[in-house]
Design a protein around this motif. Structure first.
Motif, PDB file in Angstrom:
ATOM      1  N   ASN A 198     -37.677  13.416 -78.490  1.00  0.00           N
ATOM      2  CA  ASN A 198     -37.931  14.171 -79.716  1.00  0.00           C
ATOM      3  C   ASN A 198     -37.680  15.656 -79.504  1.00  0.00           C
ATOM      4  O   ASN A 198     -37.070  16.322 -80.339  1.00  0.00           O
ATOM      5  N   VAL A 199     -38.146  16.203 -78.369  1.00  0.00           N
ATOM      6  CA  VAL A 199     -37.964  17.628 -78.095  1.00  0.00           C
ATOM      7  C   VAL A 199     -36.476  17.955 -77.903  1.00  0.00           C
ATOM      8  O   VAL A 199     -35.947  18.892 -78.515  1.00  0.00           O
ATOM      9  N   VAL A 200     -35.790  17.179 -77.060  1.00  0.00           N
ATOM     10  CA  VAL A 200     -34.372  17.442 -76.797  1.00  0.00           C
ATOM     11  C   VAL A 200     -33.541  17.237 -78.062  1.00  0.00           C
ATOM     12  O   VAL A 200     -32.700  18.077 -78.418  1.00  0.00           O
ATOM     13  N   GLY A 201     -33.777  16.120 -78.747  1.00  0.00           N
ATOM     14  CA  GLY A 201     -33.014  15.827 -79.959  1.00  0.00           C
ATOM     15  C   GLY A 201     -33.259  16.845 -81.054  1.00  0.00           C
ATOM     16  O   GLY A 201     -32.321  17.257 -81.752  1.00  0.00           O
ATOM     17  N   SER A 202     -34.511  17.289 -81.223  1.00  0.00           N
ATOM     18  CA  SER A 202     -34.827  18.294 -82.236  1.00  0.00           C
ATOM     19  C   SER A 202     -34.143  19.617 -81.923  1.00  0.00           C
ATOM     20  O   SER A 202     -33.645  20.303 -82.824  1.00  0.00           O
ATOM     21  N   ASN A 203     -34.109  19.984 -80.641  1.00  0.00           N
ATOM     22  CA  ASN A 203     -33.451  21.238 -80.275  1.00  0.00           C
ATOM     23  C   ASN A 203     -31.955  21.181 -80.533  1.00  0.00           C
ATOM     24  O   ASN A 203     -31.351  22.156 -81.006  1.00  0.00           O
ATOM     25  N   LEU A 204     -31.332  20.050 -80.226  1.00  0.00           N
ATOM     26  CA  LEU A 204     -29.906  19.905 -80.524  1.00  0.00           C
ATOM     27  C   LEU A 204     -29.663  19.949 -82.029  1.00  0.00           C
ATOM     28  O   LEU A 204     -28.678  20.544 -82.488  1.00  0.00           O
ATOM     29  N   PHE A 205     -30.542  19.316 -82.803  1.00  0.00           N
ATOM     30  CA  PHE A 205     -30.414  19.353 -84.255  1.00  0.00           C
ATOM     31  C   PHE A 205     -30.584  20.790 -84.765  1.00  0.00           C
ATOM     32  O   PHE A 205     -29.846  21.228 -85.654  1.00  0.00           O
ATOM     33  N   ASN A 206     -31.550  21.533 -84.195  1.00  0.00           N
ATOM     34  CA  ASN A 206     -31.755  22.931 -84.583  1.00  0.00           C
ATOM     35  C   ASN A 206     -30.509  23.768 -84.334  1.00  0.00           C
ATOM     36  O   ASN A 206     -30.036  24.508 -85.205  1.00  0.00           O
ATOM     37  N   MET A 207     -29.994  23.673 -83.105  1.00  0.00           N
ATOM     38  CA  MET A 207     -28.918  24.579 -82.688  1.00  0.00           C
ATOM     39  C   MET A 207     -27.567  24.211 -83.266  1.00  0.00           C
ATOM     40  O   MET A 207     -26.736  25.099 -83.518  1.00  0.00           O
ATOM     41  N   LEU A 208     -27.307  22.925 -83.476  1.00  0.00           N
ATOM     42  CA  LEU A 208     -25.992  22.516 -83.957  1.00  0.00           C
ATOM     43  C   LEU A 208     -25.980  22.217 -85.452  1.00  0.00           C
ATOM     44  O   LEU A 208     -25.156  22.764 -86.196  1.00  0.00           O
ATOM     45  N   MET A 209     -26.904  21.375 -85.926  1.00  0.00           N
ATOM     46  CA  MET A 209     -26.882  20.989 -87.339  1.00  0.00           C
ATOM     47  C   MET A 209     -27.456  22.080 -88.247  1.00  0.00           C
ATOM     48  O   MET A 209     -26.826  22.456 -89.255  1.00  0.00           O
ATOM     49  N   ILE A 217     -31.524  31.879 -89.314  1.00  0.00           N
ATOM     50  CA  ILE A 217     -31.199  31.704 -87.897  1.00  0.00           C
ATOM     51  C   ILE A 217     -32.444  31.889 -87.043  1.00  0.00           C
ATOM     52  O   ILE A 217     -32.634  31.213 -86.031  1.00  0.00           O
ATOM     53  N   GLY A 218     -33.322  32.803 -87.454  1.00  0.00           N
ATOM     54  CA  GLY A 218     -34.542  33.042 -86.689  1.00  0.00           C
ATOM     55  C   GLY A 218     -35.436  31.822 -86.651  1.00  0.00           C
ATOM     56  O   GLY A 218     -36.077  31.530 -85.637  1.00  0.00           O
ATOM     57  N   ASN A 219     -35.504  31.085 -87.755  1.00  0.00           N
ATOM     58  CA  ASN A 219     -36.308  29.874 -87.798  1.00  0.00           C
ATOM     59  C   ASN A 219     -35.786  28.830 -86.825  1.00  0.00           C
ATOM     60  O   ASN A 219     -36.562  28.199 -86.094  1.00  0.00           O
ATOM     61  N   ALA A 220     -34.459  28.643 -86.788  1.00  0.00           N
ATOM     62  CA  ALA A 220     -33.872  27.658 -85.879  1.00  0.00           C
ATOM     63  C   ALA A 220     -34.068  28.060 -84.425  1.00  0.00           C
ATOM     64  O   ALA A 220     -34.416  27.231 -83.575  1.00  0.00           O
ATOM     65  N   VAL A 221     -33.845  29.349 -84.136  1.00  0.00           N
ATOM     66  CA  VAL A 221     -34.003  29.833 -82.765  1.00  0.00           C
ATOM     67  C   VAL A 221     -35.465  29.762 -82.334  1.00  0.00           C
ATOM     68  O   VAL A 221     -35.794  29.264 -81.250  1.00  0.00           O
ATOM     69  N   GLY A 222     -36.363  30.261 -83.195  1.00  0.00           N
ATOM     70  CA  GLY A 222     -37.781  30.234 -82.861  1.00  0.00           C
ATOM     71  C   GLY A 222     -38.308  28.822 -82.691  1.00  0.00           C
ATOM     72  O   GLY A 222     -39.099  28.540 -81.780  1.00  0.00           O
ATOM     73  N   SER A 223     -37.868  27.898 -83.544  1.00  0.00           N
ATOM     74  CA  SER A 223     -38.321  26.513 -83.441  1.00  0.00           C
ATOM     75  C   SER A 223     -37.844  25.871 -82.145  1.00  0.00           C
ATOM     76  O   SER A 223     -38.578  25.086 -81.522  1.00  0.00           O
TER      77      SER A 223
END
Length: 341
Positions: free
Chosen positions: A72-83, A248-254
């Motif tokens: 969940n952590v890895v997948g969510s981070n990839l979703f944040n940064m790419l999607m 962008i700040g929301n995605a980076v911060g999350s």
């Protein structure tokens, strides 16, 4: 099977609803407390939109489902940064504050590398979780100091848009009532998150067993996408309002808080720590680090993510998901081998 699908859909809706109300309550409380707007955007709003990840990861960690927790952590981070960054940039090219490119994005890369380091021995212990939480406090402190000089207009306008009505500065007599109201909003949001994560986890595990997918793949795909919906809605809404720094700040911060807060708390509450599959440690986490570096490279170019770059990020995410499904045998109609993705 239909009941599992209903659990997934119902859980997703509750996570989305709960995440929105947590963001609304936390953001308004922060403004009432006169916190820095950039600090609010990168920490309070990000922590609010990461609440579904926190709820699901903590629940699965306590249940001993470490594959879903870490996935969940890895997948969510990839979703944040790419999607999320990619889709937001496709809506409108993202131009960001200098602080984000000079401090927050490097901190995001550092957090992803830290996750790889603490999990290198195959287990993220309670001590590792405490270290991550201390790093989160340090990040909060530095972010607050760097953001103190920024104005309040952007974050206030964004919170107004989420809430649907203007946020008025309360008088001394009404401030206590305003704080109590936002605490009620927070409580409703947290309640929805708790119930939603319970439905979502049960449905995802049933779904995984029905189609022969490992819990790691489910965590990296279905669970991570479902828990990242609040970030996607928040960032796209901010982009449409022209508040691209918050998007962008929301995605980076999350992304930072998923590692430092979500993984840190999950490791602390887990009875035996969080075991990390070799496939995730050697493949998925390095891919996550690569996505973080790619985001940094795009943002370093005139502090802008263009529509073309955003399209590339979205395609990379779909390519990653296709790789997961092919390697697990899902697209070939094969059941995965024990312990393999």
């Amino acid at each position: 099977m239909l009941f599992a699908v209903a659990q997934l859909l119902g859980g997703s809706l509750l996570l989305l609803f709960g995440g929105e109300w947590v963001v609304r309550g936390a953001s308004r409380l922060a403004i009432l407390a006169k916190l820095s707007p950039l600090f609010v955007g990168l920490t309070v709003v990000s922590l609010g939109t990461s609440a579904p990840e926190m709820a699901v990861s903590v629940a699965t960690a306590m249940q001993g489902k470490a594959d879903i927790t870490i996935g969940n952590v890895v997948g969510s981070n990839l979703f944040n940064m790419l999607m999320i960054v990619g889709v937001s940039a496709m809506v409108s090219a993202l131009t960001v504050d200098r602080q984000i490119t000079s401090f927050d994005v490097p901190a995001m890369v550092g957090a992803c590398v830290a996750m790889w380091v603490v999990g290198f021995n195959g287990n993220i212990s309670r001590f590792d979780g405490i270290v991550l939480l201390v790093a989160m406090v340090v990040y909060f402190a530095i972010s607050y100091r760097l953001g103190r000089g920024h104005g309040t207009e952007e974050i206030e306008e964004f919170v107004d848009g989420v809430a649907g009505e203007p946020l008025e500065t309360p008088t001394l007599t009404s401030k206590v009532g305003a704080v109590l109201l936002q605490l009620v909003v927070l409580a409703i949001g947290i309640g929805a998150l708790i119930l939603g994560c319970d439905w979502f986890v049960d449905g995802s595990v049933t779904f995984a067993r029905r189609f022969g997918l490992s819990e790691a793949v489910i965590g990296l795909t279905i669970v991570s996408v479902g828990t990242s919906l609040p970030e996607l809605v928040t960032s796209v809404a901010a982009t449409l309002k022209g508040e691209r720094g918050i998007a962008i700040g929301n995605a980076v911060g999350s992304t930072i808080l998923n590692v430092l807060a979500v993984l840190g708390v999950s490791a602390c509450v887990s009875p035996v720590g969080i075991n990390v599959l070799q496939s995730i440690e050697h493949v998925d986490i390095p891919i996550m680090i690569g996505a973080a570096i790619l985001s940094w490279v795009f943002l370093r170019t005139q502090r802008t993510v263009t529509r073309i770059e955003g399209s590339m990020m979205v395609l990379l995410y779909f390519g990653y998901v296709a790789y997961l499904l092919i390697s697990s045998g899902a697209l070939l109609g094969e059941a995965p081998m024990n312990g393999a993705l």
